[in-house]
Design an enzyme around this catalytic site. Structure first.
Site, PDB file in Angstrom:
ATOM      1  N   ASP A  71      39.590  46.773  45.906  1.00  0.00           N
ATOM      2  CA  ASP A  71      38.325  46.409  45.280  1.00  0.00           C
ATOM      3  C   ASP A  71      38.287  44.898  45.046  1.00  0.00           C
ATOM      4  O   ASP A  71      37.311  44.206  45.373  1.00  0.00           O
ATOM      5  CB  ASP A  71      38.237  47.170  43.942  1.00  0.00           C
ATOM      6  CG  ASP A  71      36.840  47.173  43.358  1.00  0.00           C
ATOM      7  OD1 ASP A  71      35.938  46.602  43.974  1.00  0.00           O
ATOM      8  OD2 ASP A  71      36.667  47.745  42.262  1.00  0.00           O
TER       9      ASP A  71
ATOM     10  N   ASP B  66      49.488  39.748  43.972  1.00  0.00           N
ATOM     11  CA  ASP B  66      49.189  38.424  43.410  1.00  0.00           C
ATOM     12  C   ASP B  66      49.316  37.351  44.492  1.00  0.00           C
ATOM     13  O   ASP B  66      48.472  36.460  44.621  1.00  0.00           O
ATOM     14  CB  ASP B  66      50.079  38.116  42.197  1.00  0.00           C
ATOM     15  CG  ASP B  66      51.510  38.588  42.357  1.00  0.00           C
ATOM     16  OD1 ASP B  66      51.807  39.334  43.324  1.00  0.00           O
ATOM     17  OD2 ASP B  66      52.369  38.209  41.543  1.00  0.00           O
TER      18      ASP B  66
ATOM     19  N   TYR C 249      41.452  54.776  39.956  1.00  0.00           N
ATOM     20  CA  TYR C 249      40.059  55.101  39.642  1.00  0.00           C
ATOM     21  C   TYR C 249      39.849  56.600  39.463  1.00  0.00           C
ATOM     22  O   TYR C 249      38.844  57.035  38.913  1.00  0.00           O
ATOM     23  CB  TYR C 249      39.109  54.583  40.732  1.00  0.00           C
ATOM     24  CG  TYR C 249      38.985  53.071  40.769  1.00  0.00           C
ATOM     25  CD1 TYR C 249      39.665  52.267  39.849  1.00  0.00           C
ATOM     26  CD2 TYR C 249      38.194  52.440  41.704  1.00  0.00           C
ATOM     27  CE1 TYR C 249      39.557  50.882  39.889  1.00  0.00           C
ATOM     28  CE2 TYR C 249      38.077  51.051  41.741  1.00  0.00           C
ATOM     29  CZ  TYR C 249      38.765  50.296  40.832  1.00  0.00           C
ATOM     30  OH  TYR C 249      38.655  48.925  40.874  1.00  0.00           O
TER      31      TYR C 249
ATOM     32  N   LYS D  15      52.375  46.223  44.804  1.00  0.00           N
ATOM     33  CA  LYS D  15      53.040  45.548  43.686  1.00  0.00           C
ATOM     34  C   LYS D  15      54.367  46.292  43.501  1.00  0.00           C
ATOM     35  O   LYS D  15      54.675  46.821  42.438  1.00  0.00           O
ATOM     36  CB  LYS D  15      52.129  45.625  42.443  1.00  0.00           C
ATOM     37  CG  LYS D  15      52.580  44.771  41.285  1.00  0.00           C
ATOM     38  CD  LYS D  15      52.421  43.285  41.509  1.00  0.00           C
ATOM     39  CE  LYS D  15      52.961  42.512  40.327  1.00  0.00           C
ATOM     40  NZ  LYS D  15      53.107  41.072  40.578  1.00  0.00           N
TER      41      LYS D  15
END
Ligand code: NAD
Length: 366
Positions: A248, A224, A141, A192
C-alpha cells in the site's frame, strides 16, 4: 466469443472517466474483433443511494459472471458520516474479497513527456518502468484478532494481526515471478524479516520458489530500505513483490515518481486471471461533474484489462500508444499542466476525443 465487461462507474468523477474509457475500448474492440459486451452496475455511494448497500446482490451476480470489470472510483463527502461498516469503500473491499482478487498489480510507468511532472529530477525517473505486485486479501488488513478493547487494567488497546500462510505467500510469489519473467527478469521481494516472523516466512517461501524460476534474479530488501531506494534510485527496480501493508505504502511512493495520480492504472486479479481494473485515484469530489478529470488512468486500466484478463495484447498496446501519442502532441488535462498552461488544458471529454482520434489514426497493423 463474447467477452462480458462489467462497468462500475461509481461516484464522483467515476462516471466521467469510465465513459471515456468505454469509448476507447469500443474503438480497439471493433478493430480487433473482440466482441465486447458491456453491462453497467452500481458500486459504492451510488449503490447505497439506489439499492441500499455498497455492493448490492445485483452487482454481485453480474461481477461473478463478468470476464473483467472496470471500475471508476467510490466514495465522497455525501457518505462520510455513515458508520465505517456502511461506507462506499466497503463495497470495494467486498468485491475484492468476493472475487478473491488477491493480486494487485500497480505499474509505475513514466511517460517520457511527463518527466518534468515527477517529484524527482527528470534524469532520475526518465525511462522509469516498475511493476509493484501487492498481496491484497491477506496480511494485517484482514488478520484476526483485531479491534479496540479495554484491558483488565482499564486502559484501551488497539490490536491488529499480521498473518500470512505459506499458501498465500506462494500464490502471490508465483504471479510475481511470472510477471518478472515477461519483463526484465528481476524481482525484488520486500519484507521486514529482521524483525517480523510473518515476513521471515515470506522470505523463506520466496527463496524456495526461486528454484523454479532460474531465469529470474531474486533479491530481497527490508521495507525501510526499499522506500529509501525508491526515491534514491528508482530505476534499479523491475518488479517488486510485497505484502498488503508495505505494498500500500510503496505503491503510493512509486506513483508519485510518475507525476500525476491521473495517469496511474491498476489491476486486481484472482487465480483465474479474472480481474477488477481501476485507476489508482479516488472519486475526486472537488472536480466531479466539471469535465476536468483526467481519464487517462482509466484508459490505461482498460489496457491492462485487455492484456491480463482477455489476452488481447495488441489491443492493449494500441491504447497505451494512443495515450503516448496525445501526450507527445502536447495535449494535457489540467492536473498535468502547470501555471499558464492550465488555461489551454483539455477537459475530460476532449481528452477522450483526442485519444479516440489517435487510435483511429493508427495503422490497423500497428
Ligand atoms: P482523490 O484521488 O479522489 O483526489 C486527490 C486529489 O487528486 C484531488 O485534488 C483530485 O481532484 C485529484 N485527482 C484525483 N483523480 C484525478 C483525475 N483523474 N484527474 C484530475 N485530478 C484528479 O483522493 P481523496 O481526495 O483522498 O479521496 C476522495 C474520495 O475518493 C474519498 O471518498 C475516498 O475515500 C475515495 N477514494 C476512492 C478510491 C477508490 O475508489 N479506489 C481510492 C482513493 C480514494
Amino acid at each position: 466469443m463474447t467477452r462480458r465487461i462489467l462497468l462500475l462507474p461509481g461516484d464522483g468523477i467515476g462516471p466521467e472517466v469510465i465513459r471515456e474509457a468505454r469509448r476507447v475500448l469500443e474503438v480497439v474492440g471493433d478493430r480487433h474483433a473482440l466482441d465486447l459486451a458491456f453491462t453497467e452496475a452500481n458500486l459504492g455511494g451510488v449503490a447505497i443511494d439506489r439499492e441500499g448497500q455498497a455492493y448490492p446482490s445485483t452487482t454481485q451476480s453480474l461481477a461473478r459472471e463478468a470476464d473483467a470489470i472496470l471500475l471508476g472510483a467510490v466514495g465522497g463527502p455525501k457518505w462520510d458520516s455513515l458508520p465505517a461498516s456502511q461506507r462506499p469503500e466497503r463495497g470495494l473491499l467486498a468485491i475484492r474479497s468476493d472475487l478473491d482478487l488477491f493480486c494487485n498489480l500497480r505499474p509505475a510507468l513514466l511517460f517520457q513527456e511527463l518527466a518534468e511532472a515527477s517529484s524527482l529530477r527528470a534524469e532520475l525517473v526518465a525511462g522509469l518502468d516498475i511493476l509493484i505486485v501487492r498481496e491484497l486479501t491477506g496480511g494485517i488488513y484482514f488478520g484476526e484478532p483485531r479491534g479496540i478493547h479495554t484491558r483488565d487494567d482499564g486502559v484501551r488497546e488497539g490490536v491488529n494481526t499480521d498473518r500470512y500462510s505459506e499458501t498465500e505467500i506462494r500464490r502471490i510469489g508465483r504471479l510475481a515471478f511470472e510477471a518478472a519473467r515477461k519483463r526484465d527478469g528481476r524481482l525484488c521481494s520486500v519484507d521486514k524479516a529482521n524483525v517480523l516472523e510473518v515476513t521471515m516466512l515470506w522470505r523463506e517461501v520466496m527463496e524456495s520458489l526461486s528454484g523454479e524460476y532460474p531465469d529470474v534474479a531474486l533479491s530481497h530488501l527490508y521495507v525501510d530500505n526499499a522506500a529509501m531506494q525508491l526515491v534514491r534510485e528508482p530505476k534499479q527496480f523491475d518488479v517488486m513483490v510485497t505484502g498488503n501493508l508495505f505494498g500500500d505504502i510503496l505503491s503510493d511512493i512509486a506513483a508519485m515518481l510518475t507525476g500525476s495520480i491521473g495517469m496511474l492504472p491498476s489491476a486486481s486479479l484472482n487465480a483465474e486471471s479474472r480481474g477488477l481494473y481501476e485507476p489508482v485515484h479516488g472519486s475526486a469530489p472537488d472536480i466531479a461533474g466539471q469535465d476536468k478529470a483526467n481519464p487517462l488512468a482509466t484508459m490505461l486500466s482498460a489496457a491492462m484489462l485487455l492484456r491480463y484478463s482477455l489476452g488481447a495484447l495488441e489491443a492493449a498496446d494500441q491504447i497505451e500508444q494512443g495515450v503516448a501519442a496525445v501526450l507527445a502532441q502536447g495535449l494535457r488535462t489540467s492536473d498535468l499542466s502547470a501555471g499558464d498552461a492550465q488555461t489551454g488544458a483539455l477537459g475530460t471529454r476532449a481528452m477522450g476525443d483526442a485519444v479516440v482520434a489517435a487510435l483511429l489514426a493508427q495503422s490497423p497493423a500497428q
